[in-house]
Design a protein around this motif. Structure first.
Motif, PDB file in Angstrom:
ATOM      1  N   THR A   1      48.013  32.169 106.626  1.00  0.00           N
ATOM      2  CA  THR A   1      48.735  30.928 106.890  1.00  0.00           C
ATOM      3  C   THR A   1      50.234  31.122 106.808  1.00  0.00           C
ATOM      4  O   THR A   1      50.978  30.615 107.628  1.00  0.00           O
ATOM      5  CB  THR A   1      48.322  29.856 105.848  1.00  0.00           C
ATOM      6  OG1 THR A   1      46.924  29.755 105.837  1.00  0.00           O
ATOM      7  CG2 THR A   1      48.937  28.516 106.197  1.00  0.00           C
ATOM      8  N   TYR A   2      50.685  31.847 105.797  1.00  0.00           N
ATOM      9  CA  TYR A   2      52.123  31.891 105.558  1.00  0.00           C
ATOM     10  C   TYR A   2      52.829  33.099 106.123  1.00  0.00           C
ATOM     11  O   TYR A   2      54.017  33.054 106.351  1.00  0.00           O
ATOM     12  CB  TYR A   2      52.414  31.755 104.061  1.00  0.00           C
ATOM     13  CG  TYR A   2      52.009  30.411 103.555  1.00  0.00           C
ATOM     14  CD1 TYR A   2      50.934  30.266 102.687  1.00  0.00           C
ATOM     15  CD2 TYR A   2      52.658  29.267 103.990  1.00  0.00           C
ATOM     16  CE1 TYR A   2      50.539  29.012 102.257  1.00  0.00           C
ATOM     17  CE2 TYR A   2      52.271  28.012 103.564  1.00  0.00           C
ATOM     18  CZ  TYR A   2      51.214  27.893 102.708  1.00  0.00           C
ATOM     19  OH  TYR A   2      50.821  26.658 102.287  1.00  0.00           O
ATOM     20  N   LEU A   3      52.105  34.202 106.283  1.00  0.00           N
ATOM     21  CA  LEU A   3      52.789  35.373 106.822  1.00  0.00           C
ATOM     22  C   LEU A   3      52.164  35.864 108.107  1.00  0.00           C
ATOM     23  O   LEU A   3      52.666  36.787 108.730  1.00  0.00           O
ATOM     24  CB  LEU A   3      52.802  36.516 105.790  1.00  0.00           C
ATOM     25  CG  LEU A   3      53.760  36.334 104.618  1.00  0.00           C
ATOM     26  CD1 LEU A   3      53.615  37.491 103.642  1.00  0.00           C
ATOM     27  CD2 LEU A   3      55.201  36.269 105.098  1.00  0.00           C
ATOM     28  N   GLY A   4      51.024  35.287 108.458  1.00  0.00           N
ATOM     29  CA  GLY A   4      50.393  35.694 109.705  1.00  0.00           C
ATOM     30  C   GLY A   4      49.712  37.035 109.658  1.00  0.00           C
ATOM     31  O   GLY A   4      49.418  37.621 110.698  1.00  0.00           O
TER      32      GLY A   4
ATOM     33  N   ARG B   1      59.283  33.505 112.967  1.00  0.00           N
ATOM     34  CA  ARG B   1      59.108  34.514 111.932  1.00  0.00           C
ATOM     35  C   ARG B   1      60.420  35.238 111.686  1.00  0.00           C
ATOM     36  O   ARG B   1      60.766  35.568 110.558  1.00  0.00           O
ATOM     37  CB  ARG B   1      58.051  35.493 112.416  1.00  0.00           C
ATOM     38  CG  ARG B   1      57.685  36.523 111.410  1.00  0.00           C
ATOM     39  CD  ARG B   1      56.358  37.085 111.775  1.00  0.00           C
ATOM     40  NE  ARG B   1      56.465  38.466 112.189  1.00  0.00           N
ATOM     41  CZ  ARG B   1      55.421  39.230 112.428  1.00  0.00           C
ATOM     42  NH1 ARG B   1      54.209  38.746 112.311  1.00  0.00           N
ATOM     43  NH2 ARG B   1      55.572  40.471 112.797  1.00  0.00           N
TER      44      ARG B   1
ATOM     45  N   SER C   1      55.791  35.015 117.384  1.00  0.00           N
ATOM     46  CA  SER C   1      55.397  34.833 115.997  1.00  0.00           C
ATOM     47  C   SER C   1      56.039  33.616 115.373  1.00  0.00           C
ATOM     48  O   SER C   1      57.240  33.453 115.408  1.00  0.00           O
ATOM     49  CB  SER C   1      55.811  36.072 115.214  1.00  0.00           C
ATOM     50  OG  SER C   1      54.735  36.937 115.168  1.00  0.00           O
TER      51      SER C   1
ATOM     52  N   LEU D   1      55.889  31.053 111.804  1.00  0.00           N
ATOM     53  CA  LEU D   1      55.380  30.892 110.452  1.00  0.00           C
ATOM     54  C   LEU D   1      55.526  29.440 110.035  1.00  0.00           C
ATOM     55  O   LEU D   1      56.250  28.689 110.651  1.00  0.00           O
ATOM     56  CB  LEU D   1      56.181  31.755 109.480  1.00  0.00           C
ATOM     57  CG  LEU D   1      56.137  33.253 109.706  1.00  0.00           C
ATOM     58  CD1 LEU D   1      56.933  33.945 108.628  1.00  0.00           C
ATOM     59  CD2 LEU D   1      54.709  33.744 109.678  1.00  0.00           C
TER      60      LEU D   1
END
Lengths: 180, 168
Positions: free
Chosen positions: A85-88, A16, B2, B4
């Motif tokens: 899905t894309y940013l959590g 991320r 985390s 993505l």
């Protein structure tokens, strides 16, 4: 943890941090290249749009969701599946109009601003996350849903929450979506 | 931890490259722009990573910082270690970080007329920033070799300092 040679990259995840920092680098570069905040915002929106029209393919392939039958289902899908899905993160959705075509996504946590404390004074009207609006708009357009997507509130600008507003533009000949 | 989806990053990176491409006139300039952006990322990634994983400890030897880059840094950013770390045979200032398939190039296809373009210039800029901010100033460039090779050329002073540390 060795990978067998020749196997196509199956590691479909990246950190991320890399994503967020790269986004930050992009915004910083845009701020250097454009003097006016509106120009930066427009540029971000356009890039987001261009990403969105391609991201939707990945989304549909990956989540195998059924067709949404109403605007509210669509808004839920965006918030609960796509954002997850894309940013959590999962923003909360609420319908903000009686006609049923305006929705608000309230972002409690916004990973894009993980490392952003506040906007610099000379950039007070910068919509830092404007890319998101473009992405949503582009993706929706590819599934034949025209919409206006903007930031209604932004924590970076001092508001209490970050709120994205999606207004579905009803097409006059659109009969199928009457079931709301 | 985390993570993505790669697709989101790949599309963002693609927009980044396209944006830079519209504003430059040559492949070299494009790579320089990408390196600049990577630089921006590298500085901040290093701070975040060191604060999280190595509080209070700082690499002082060249080998130490290189292993840190190949391992923890690469893993934190790209999800896996770099494939190989090598030293040049004839030059004690030059090292190579080799990756068969760098993450940033996953969905990048380079047209023949720009065949020297390697978007891993972004990673090169990132690495240069990391090394510089760690006290090991160097020049890093991206090359098409065994996949993608990031060539690190440390400043003379760094190697001299390292040699004098060895003596202790």
């Amino acid at each position: 943890m060795s990978q067998s040679p020749g196997r196509k990259q199956e590691n479909h995840k990246i950190s991320r941090e890399l994503f967020v920092l790269t986004y930050g680098a992009l915004v910083a570069q845009l701020c250097k290249d454009y003097e006016k905040d509106e120009d930066v915002n427009t540029c971000l929106d356009r890039m987001g749009y261009s990403m969105g029209v391609r991201l939707i393919d990945d989304f549909l392939a990956r989540s195998a969701v059924k067709k949404c039958r109403s605007y509210s289902e669509t808004a839920d899908m965006i918030a609960q599946v796509a954002f997850k899905t894309y940013l959590g993160v999962t923003p909360s959705v609420s319908c903000s109009s009686a006609t049923g075509n305006e929705f608000s996504l309230i972002l409690d946590k916004n990973p894009l601003v993980d490392f952003v404390e506040e906007l610099p004074a000379e950039r007070a009207s910068l919509c830092y996350c404007n890319l998101l609006c473009g992405v949503i708009r582009g993706a929706l357009e590819m599934v034949h849903l025209a919409a206006e997507v903007t930031f209604r509130q932004d924590r970076l600008k001092g508001d209490a929450v970050t709120e994205i507003g999606i207004t579905f533009l009803r097409k006059p000949e659109d009969r199928k979506h009457k079931r709301n | 931890r985390s993570e993505l989806s790669l697709a989101a990053f790949a599309l963002l990176f693609s927009e980044l490259v396209q944006y830079c491409q519209r504003r430059v006139a040559s492949v070299a300039e494009l790579q320089a722009r990408l390196a600049q952006l990577g630089h921006h990322v590298g500085l901040r990634a290093l701070d975040a990573l060191v604060a999280r994983e190595r509080p209070g400890r700082r690499e002082t030897k060249v080998l130490g910082v290189l292993l840190f880059v190949k391992g923890p840094l690469w893993r934190a950013l790209f999800g896996r270690e770099a494939d190989k770390l090598e030293q040049a045979n004839d030059d004690d200032r030059t090292f190579y970080v080799i990756e068969r398939e760098p993450l940033v190039n996953t969905f990048v296809s380079v047209p023949r007329e720009n065949s020297s373009l390697n978007c891993a210039a972004f990673a090169a800029g990132l690495l240069e920033a990391v090394l510089g901010a760690s006290g090991f100033p160097a020049r890093v460039s991206a090359h098409w070799h065994k996949g993608t090779t990031l060539m690190i050329k440390f400043d003379e002073a760094v190697i001299a300092r390292d040699k004098s540390l060895e003596g202790r």
